[in-house]
Enzyme design. Structure first.
Site: not given
Ligand SMILES: Cc1ncc(COP(=O)(O)O)c(C=O)c1O
Length: 459
Positions: A136, A221, A246-247, A401
């Site tokens: 990500f 992560d 939040y997911k 997705r």
């Molecule tokens: C795998 C992954 N890492 C990091 C993030 C970023 O998260 P945040 O904006 O809460 O720091 C996300 C957001 O969806 C994510 O899916």
């Protein structure tokens, strides 16, 4: 065309017969249609639905604040000073950790940085950070900025592991071979336990063991893994991990994140940490000493006093996960995802679309990613939502997705999603853009979603 998709009756029967009934009625599902129907919400991998009980919990915190003012720190119905303690055990059980190994705080990328302050300790000989090529973007930005902060060139220090040619998902065995061959220059391995793009679930035990055998620190992560698959962070021996809520955890947009630090690091006073007043021992915090009194729990990675109104949704979420249990949810998830896969296979068999998520259920969570050749997927997901009430999300240029979340999705949702996708793909005359082949670039994984594309903001 749609005759290849098993009928709606079968989906309804599967729902009626399933040993784990959906808790859908406990969630606010977006409405769809004039008859006050509900959406088929398969975007919980991006942003989970709101539990109906959350409003009352937040209101009770607001009431305590209104009634007690500053006294709420000690006299609220759930006193604010030790509020984060309420989350410790359920969060630990969710990720397979000891209670003292976890704390809920901040947001995910902030936590990745705070943990890398402690666990990315580069030297000239060993300063590489290994991520997935399809990591990500926030993780990519975070590790690149960490490498640069330590004076290394991010283009050289950050190693992005790609999938094999012609494949979408990076294989665990390829991570293992890389670590066996080149691990001596790796300082940190940071992978998404479930990849946000392909939905692939890595073998966390094997990668953790291989990274550590090579002399690297291994962090995870868990953004797409927490609440999606059972986790055993302590037993797997992971050095550290961080996740958002939040997911699949349904704690609301931008909600608080979690952190795990393995027990073996908790008393290590040599680890650098960024500190604040919540890093110090709470028993002596109000002595207002100028230096931190360390505690040997994950709490010592805290910096600021916790936001109670943001913790309440995590409390509600963790209570729900504790009630149902990850093992039961995973069993249901396997049934739902297999059913959706069988429907999507029917859809894809006669259309230019392919499921790119690994086919082995042990190598994936709830999410299935579908690559649609030659189509701009933004209009596809918009039409699914607007015309059929089916929420999915677009990862441009060509992947959508779909994630049946076992807490609230049903077999009927899966049936609706597959049926609607077939209809949208068969209909080429509406506002849908057909891409020129030259516009398709498998490596362009950045999210160019416009705000009205569901899931454009939450990866
Ligand atoms: C795998 C992954 N890492 C990091 C993030 C970023 O998260 P945040 O904006 O809460 O720091 C996300 C957001 O969806 C994510 O899916």
């Amino acid at each position: 065309m749609t005759a290849i998709i098993p009928g709606e009756r079968q989906a309804l029967d599967l729902d009626a017969a399933d040993p784990l009934p959906s808790r859908r009625a406990e969630f606010c599902v977006p409405p769809f249609g004039v008859a006050k129907g509900e959406a088929a919400y398969l975007a919980g991998n991006s942003l989970g639905l709101q539990p109906k009980s959350l409003r009352a919990t937040i209101e009770s915190e607001l009431d305590d604040w209104a009634r007690l003012g500053v006294e709420g720190h000690t006299h609220a119905s759930r006193p604010w000073l030790p509020y984060h303690e309420l989350l410790r055990e359920p969060a630990a059980s969710l990720v397979g950790a000891l209670p003292r190994e976890v704390v809920v705080m901040n947001s995910l990328t902030v936590n990745l940085h705070l943990l890398m302050v402690s666990f990315y300790r580069p030297t000239p000989a060993r300063h590489a950070i290994v991520i997935e090529d399809s990591a990500f973007p926030s993780d990519s930005y975070a590790v690149r900025s960490q490498a640069a902060f330590h004076g290394y060139d991010p283009d050289e220090a950050v190693i992005r592991l790609p999938p094999r040619p012609g494949e979408a998902a990076l294989r665990t065995e390829d991570v293992l071979s890389f670590l066996a061959e080149e691990g001596e220059r790796v300082a940190l391995v940071l992978l998404g336990a479930v990849n946000y793009f392909t939905g692939e679930l890595f073998d966390m035990d094997a990668i953790t063991a291989a990274g550590q055998a090579a002399g690297a620190v291994v962090g995870w992560d868990l953004a797409h893994a927490a609440g999606n698959v059972p986790l055993r962070l302590h037993e797997a021996g992971a050095d550290w991990a961080a996740w958002c809520s939040y997911k699949y955890l349904n704690a609301g947009p931008g909600s608080l994140a979690g952190v795990f630090v393995h027990e073996r690091h908790l008393a290590d006073r040599s680890l650098p940490k960024f500190a604040g007043w919540w890093s110090t021992d709470q028993r002596t915090r109000f002595e207002m000493a100028p230096t931190v009194t360390p505690v040997d729990t994950a709490d010592s990675w805290q910096v600021s006093n916790p936001p109670i109104l943001a913790m309440a949704p995590v409390l509600v979420s963790l209570e729900m996960f504790g009630q149902t249990g990850m093992d039961a949810l995973r069993a249901k998830s396997l049934r739902l995802t297999a059913y959706l896969e069988s429907l999507l296979d029917g859809v894809c068999a006669i259309r230019p679309a392919t499921v790119i998520t690994p086919r082995d259920p042990a190598r994936r969570g709830a999410q299935l990613s579908v690559r649609i050749a030659g189509r701009d997927v933004g209009p596809v997901t918009r039409r699914l939502r607007q015309e059929f009430g089916v929420y999915t999300d677009a990862r441009r240029p060509d992947v959508i997705r779909l994630a049946p979340a076992p807490m609230y999705n049903t077999f009927h949702d899966c049936w609706r999603a597959a049926t609607a996708l077939a209809a949208v793909l068969d209909d080429t005359v509406l506002d849908d853009t057909v891409l020129d082949d030259t516009e398709l670039d498998d490596t362009a994984l950045d999210d160019k979603s416009v705000p009205d594309d569901t899931g454009g903001l939450d990866g």
